[in-house]
Structure formats: structure tokens, C-alpha cells
Design a protein around this motif. Sequence first.
Motif, PDB file in Angstrom:
ATOM      1  N   GLU A 155       0.828  -1.199   0.000  1.00 22.45           N
ATOM      2  CA  GLU A 155       0.000   0.000   0.000  1.00 22.45           C
ATOM      3  C   GLU A 155       0.869   1.259   0.000  1.00 22.45           C
ATOM      4  O   GLU A 155       1.817   1.309   0.769  1.00 22.45           O
ATOM      5  N   ALA A 156       0.582   2.277  -0.749  1.00 19.70           N
ATOM      6  CA  ALA A 156      -0.511   2.354  -1.702  1.00 19.70           C
ATOM      7  C   ALA A 156      -0.023   2.137  -3.144  1.00 19.70           C
ATOM      8  O   ALA A 156      -0.707   1.535  -3.965  1.00 19.70           O
ATOM      9  N   ARG A 157       1.174   2.628  -3.457  1.00 24.05           N
ATOM     10  CA  ARG A 157       1.562   2.621  -4.871  1.00 24.05           C
ATOM     11  C   ARG A 157       1.957   1.244  -5.374  1.00 24.05           C
ATOM     12  O   ARG A 157       1.871   0.968  -6.570  1.00 24.05           O
ATOM     13  N   GLY A 158       2.352   0.361  -4.462  1.00 23.43           N
ATOM     14  CA  GLY A 158       2.633  -1.010  -4.862  1.00 23.43           C
ATOM     15  C   GLY A 158       1.387  -1.726  -5.352  1.00 23.43           C
ATOM     16  O   GLY A 158       1.468  -2.651  -6.173  1.00 23.43           O
ATOM     17  N   ARG A 205      -1.180  -4.161   3.739  1.00 20.86           N
ATOM     18  CA  ARG A 205      -1.815  -2.914   4.119  1.00 20.86           C
ATOM     19  C   ARG A 205      -1.140  -2.220   5.290  1.00 20.86           C
ATOM     20  O   ARG A 205      -0.479  -2.848   6.110  1.00 20.86           O
ATOM     21  N   LYS A 206      -1.320  -0.916   5.360  1.00 20.60           N
ATOM     22  CA  LYS A 206      -0.946  -0.157   6.543  1.00 20.60           C
ATOM     23  C   LYS A 206      -1.855  -0.604   7.690  1.00 20.60           C
ATOM     24  O   LYS A 206      -3.013  -0.977   7.463  1.00 20.60           O
ATOM     25  N   ALA A 207      -1.325  -0.579   8.910  1.00 16.05           N
ATOM     26  CA  ALA A 207      -2.061  -1.089  10.075  1.00 16.05           C
ATOM     27  C   ALA A 207      -3.420  -0.412  10.232  1.00 16.05           C
ATOM     28  O   ALA A 207      -3.577   0.773   9.945  1.00 16.05           O
ATOM     29  N   VAL A 221       6.049  -6.566  -4.730  1.00 16.28           N
ATOM     30  CA  VAL A 221       6.285  -5.449  -5.647  1.00 16.28           C
ATOM     31  C   VAL A 221       5.938  -4.114  -4.983  1.00 16.28           C
ATOM     32  O   VAL A 221       4.982  -4.010  -4.215  1.00 16.28           O
ATOM     33  N   ASP A 222       6.772  -3.126  -5.278  1.00 19.66           N
ATOM     34  CA  ASP A 222       6.496  -1.762  -4.801  1.00 19.66           C
ATOM     35  C   ASP A 222       7.019  -0.771  -5.840  1.00 19.66           C
ATOM     36  O   ASP A 222       7.718  -1.167  -6.786  1.00 19.66           O
ATOM     37  N   ASP A 223       6.690   0.491  -5.659  1.00 16.00           N
ATOM     38  CA  ASP A 223       7.166   1.483  -6.624  1.00 16.00           C
ATOM     39  C   ASP A 223       8.622   1.854  -6.357  1.00 16.00           C
ATOM     40  O   ASP A 223       9.437   1.867  -7.278  1.00 16.00           O
ATOM     41  N   ILE A 224       8.945   2.131  -5.076  1.00 13.76           N
ATOM     42  CA  ILE A 224      10.273   2.679  -4.770  1.00 13.76           C
ATOM     43  C   ILE A 224      10.920   1.941  -3.618  1.00 13.76           C
ATOM     44  O   ILE A 224      10.274   1.639  -2.607  1.00 13.76           O
ATOM     45  N   LEU A 225      12.206   1.619  -3.781  1.00 16.18           N
ATOM     46  CA  LEU A 225      13.027   1.115  -2.671  1.00 16.18           C
ATOM     47  C   LEU A 225      13.848   2.296  -2.163  1.00 16.18           C
ATOM     48  O   LEU A 225      14.724   2.802  -2.875  1.00 16.18           O
ATOM     49  N   ALA A 226      13.543   2.731  -0.937  1.00 16.58           N
ATOM     50  CA  ALA A 226      14.300   3.829  -0.337  1.00 16.58           C
ATOM     51  C   ALA A 226      15.190   3.233   0.759  1.00 16.58           C
ATOM     52  O   ALA A 226      16.204   2.618   0.452  1.00 16.58           O
ATOM     53  N   THR A 227      14.795   3.352   2.032  1.00 10.75           N
ATOM     54  CA  THR A 227      15.608   2.770   3.109  1.00 10.75           C
ATOM     55  C   THR A 227      15.453   1.254   3.194  1.00 10.75           C
ATOM     56  O   THR A 227      16.239   0.589   3.882  1.00 10.75           O
TER      57      THR A 227
HETATM   58  C1  PRP Z   1       6.741   4.851   0.044  1.00  7.81           C
HETATM   59  C2  PRP Z   1       7.009   3.981  -1.174  1.00  7.81           C
HETATM   60  C3  PRP Z   1       7.472   2.687  -0.554  1.00  7.81           C
HETATM   61  C4  PRP Z   1       8.208   3.159   0.689  1.00  7.81           C
HETATM   62  C5  PRP Z   1       9.688   3.176   0.436  1.00  7.81           C
HETATM   63  O1  PRP Z   1       5.476   4.576   0.530  1.00  7.81           O
HETATM   64  O2  PRP Z   1       5.855   3.814  -1.968  1.00  7.81           O
HETATM   65  O3  PRP Z   1       6.384   1.850  -0.177  1.00  7.81           O
HETATM   66  O4  PRP Z   1       7.745   4.492   0.968  1.00  7.81           O
HETATM   67  O5  PRP Z   1      10.384   3.650   1.564  1.00  7.81           O
HETATM   68  P1  PRP Z   1      11.368   2.759   2.441  1.00  7.81           P
HETATM   69  O6  PRP Z   1      12.174   1.899   1.499  1.00  7.81           O
HETATM   70  O7  PRP Z   1      12.221   3.790   3.134  1.00  7.81           O
HETATM   71  O8  PRP Z   1      10.552   1.956   3.395  1.00  7.81           O
HETATM   72  P2  PRP Z   1       4.758   5.405   1.687  1.00  7.81           P
HETATM   73  O9  PRP Z   1       5.090   4.776   3.017  1.00  7.81           O
HETATM   74  O10 PRP Z   1       5.068   6.848   1.507  1.00  7.81           O
HETATM   75  O11 PRP Z   1       3.217   5.070   1.464  1.00  7.81           O
HETATM   76  P3  PRP Z   1       2.152   5.415   0.310  1.00  7.81           P
HETATM   77  O12 PRP Z   1       2.489   4.558  -0.880  1.00  7.81           O
HETATM   78  O13 PRP Z   1       0.887   4.976   0.957  1.00  7.81           O
HETATM   79  O14 PRP Z   1       2.223   6.875   0.016  1.00  7.81           O
END
Ligand code: PRP
Length: 171
Positions: free
Chosen positions: A60-63, A82-84, A120-126
Motif C-alpha cells: 500500500e498504496a503505490r505497490g 496494508r498499513k495497520a 512489488v512496490d514502486d520505490i526502494l528507499a531505506t
Molecule cells: C513509500 C514507497 C514505498 C516506501 C519506500 O510509501 O511507496 O512503499 O515508501 O520507503 P522505504 O524503502 O524507506 O521503506 P509510503 O510509506 O510513503 O506510502 P504510500 O504509498 O501509501 O504513500
Amino acid sequence: TNTDLERAQTLITSIPDYPQPGVNFRDISPLIADGPALRAVTEALIAPFEGQFDIVGGLEARGFLFAGTIAAMTGVGILPIRKAGKLPRPAAAVSYSLEYGTATIEGPDVLKKGERVLLVDDILATGGTLSAAQALVRELGAEVVGSAVVLELKDLRGRSLTGDVHTVFAD
Ligand code: PRP
Ligand code: HPA
């Protein structure tokens, strides 16, 4: 096609100082608004895993968006992670660290034992979100066959938490 995939990368927009000063936010909205780009990215996400997964887990959400396109293109079902607090009867929950504080993700009781999940997700950050999702799938009794993201932000070293991740784009 390959030109659609190259164009897809140019459609990811950088927004400086969002959501706070010093952060360069990548916005995938223009990419997902473009049909051929969205299809090319979806194909690239699944390419290494073709025939190897039974269900796709979207974060959630963009994944969710890419889980949807992957499911439609391959015929598998979707595990929404899902988010809690959103699921009526979560079967498992995993907490993870954010820059400030913690977050929790939850999953429904839909996986069969040993089922092969592609995350699957949109972005890998931390990497906090994806590594928590990997733990969640295992807690639900299934197997993570792979993790795929559209864009990896390499400076943040997310792989130190997630292990190997298939990434379509990196910067
Ligand atoms: C963003 C993004 C990833 C996550 C990446 O989602 O879509 O799921 O952060 O960050 P990380 O690698 O540091 O964990 P976000 O939590 O902003 O939620 P959203 O998609 O609901 O906006
Ligand atoms: N864009 C979108 N989601 C994110 C980002 C970003 O730059 N960083 C962490 N999550």
C-alpha cells in the motif's frame, strides 16, 4: 517495447524539498498515466520471475498499482499488504522503523502454505517497508520468491535490509 521502457524512466519526476527540505521526491504519477510506459514497466518487473510466482504481493498504496497490472498480465491473484488498522481481521503484522518512529503493515489470511509470492512496490528507499513485507509473507506461512521495485534510490542502501531486489530503474 524497449523505447517505451526508456521513455518510462524519463516520466519519473523529481520534486525537490518534498515532503521536507532536503528530500528529492520521485513522483511516478506521469509514468502510470502513460499506458505504453506502464505496460513496459510491468513487463520489466516480472521478466526475471516469469512462471515462478503464484500470487503477487503489493505494498500500500503505490505497490497496489503494479500488483494490479502484474496480476492482469500474468493471471495470478493479489495479496494486498496494508498499513495497520485497515484490515478487519489481519492474520499477521510486522513493525518497522521510519526516520521518525515506527510503522506497521498487516496482511490478510489468504495465503496457502508454501505459496510463492512476488513482492512489488514502486520505490526502494531505506528498505524498511519491503523488508517488513518479506517478514510478513513468511509469517503468513508463504515463501518470498522475489522482490521487485520500479525505482531504487541507491544512496539509501535499502538492500542492506532487503537483500537482493530486482529493480527496473536506479538512481
Ligand atoms: C513509500 C514507497 C514505498 C516506501 C519506500 O510509501 O511507496 O512503499 O515508501 O520507503 P522505504 O524503502 O524507506 O521503506 P509510503 O510509506 O510513503 O506510502 P504510500 O504509498 O501509501 O504513500
Ligand atoms: N518518492 C516516493 N516514495 C518515496 C520516496 C520518493 O522519493 N522516498 C521514499 N518513499
